[in-house]
Design a protein around this motif. Structure first.
Motif, short mmCIF file in Angstrom:
data_model
loop_
_atom_site.label_atom_id
_atom_site.label_comp_id
_atom_site.label_asym_id
_atom_site.label_seq_id
_atom_site.Cartn_x
_atom_site.Cartn_y
_atom_site.Cartn_z
N TYR A 16 -26.55 -42.35 18.13
CA TYR A 16 -26.01 -41.30 17.57
C TYR A 16 -26.76 -40.77 16.61
N GLY A 19 -24.90 -35.43 14.72
CA GLY A 19 -23.62 -35.30 15.25
C GLY A 19 -23.42 -35.37 16.80
N LEU A 20 -24.50 -35.90 17.60
CA LEU A 20 -24.45 -36.18 18.83
C LEU A 20 -24.63 -37.42 19.25
N ARG A 22 -25.44 -40.25 22.37
CA ARG A 22 -26.25 -40.11 23.74
C ARG A 22 -25.59 -41.68 24.35
N TYR A 31 -25.91 -39.07 29.03
CA TYR A 31 -25.11 -37.81 28.59
C TYR A 31 -24.90 -37.76 27.06
N TRP A 32 -24.73 -36.50 26.78
CA TRP A 32 -24.62 -36.22 25.30
C TRP A 32 -23.17 -35.61 24.97
N GLY A 33 -22.84 -35.88 24.00
CA GLY A 33 -21.26 -35.46 23.58
C GLY A 33 -20.95 -35.65 21.87
N HIS A 34 -19.77 -35.21 21.69
CA HIS A 34 -19.47 -35.54 20.42
C HIS A 34 -17.79 -35.83 20.62
N THR A 45 -16.29 -35.16 24.94
CA THR A 45 -17.00 -34.23 25.42
C THR A 45 -18.50 -34.79 26.15
N ASP A 49 -28.17 -34.74 30.62
CA ASP A 49 -29.32 -34.52 29.91
C ASP A 49 -29.94 -32.98 30.37
N SER A 54 -21.06 -30.82 32.89
CA SER A 54 -20.41 -30.80 31.46
C SER A 54 -18.75 -31.17 31.74
#
Length: 89
Positions: A16, A19-20, A22, A31-34, A45, A49, A54
């Motif tokens: 982390y 704010g994202l 991984r 993947y990336w999210g929040h 979410t 990469d 999404s």
């Protein structure tokens, strides 16, 4: 940055920063999210990469009466997101 031990329960092998989060995908890669929410709902979410896939999951937190229920609900949402990002039905 690696996540703390308590967050590791929710985001196994997660990282982390800025704010994202991984997180690893079961089909390989990351993947990336929040995730976030407020009284009564939570939203998760994820974006691969390469940005080709999404997913967004929004759900009621009505079952969040115990930590175990919250973890079950989070794991179910994570599985939906990961399946979508891996191209699984």
């Amino acid at each position: 940055m690696p996540v703390s031990a308590d967050i590791e329960q929710i985001w196994p092998h997660g990282q982390y920063g800025l704010g994202l989060a991984r997180r690893p995908l079961p089909c390989g890669g990351f993947y990336w999210g929040h995730d976030g929410g407020d009284a009564g709902f939570i939203t998760g979410t994820g974006v691969t990469d390469d940005g080709r896939r999404s997913a967004v999951v929004s759900m009621s937190t009505a079952l969040g009466d115990t930590l175990e229920h919250q973890l079950q609900q989070q794991r179910a949402a994570d599985k939906l997101i990961q399946n979508a990002l891996c191209g699984r039905a």
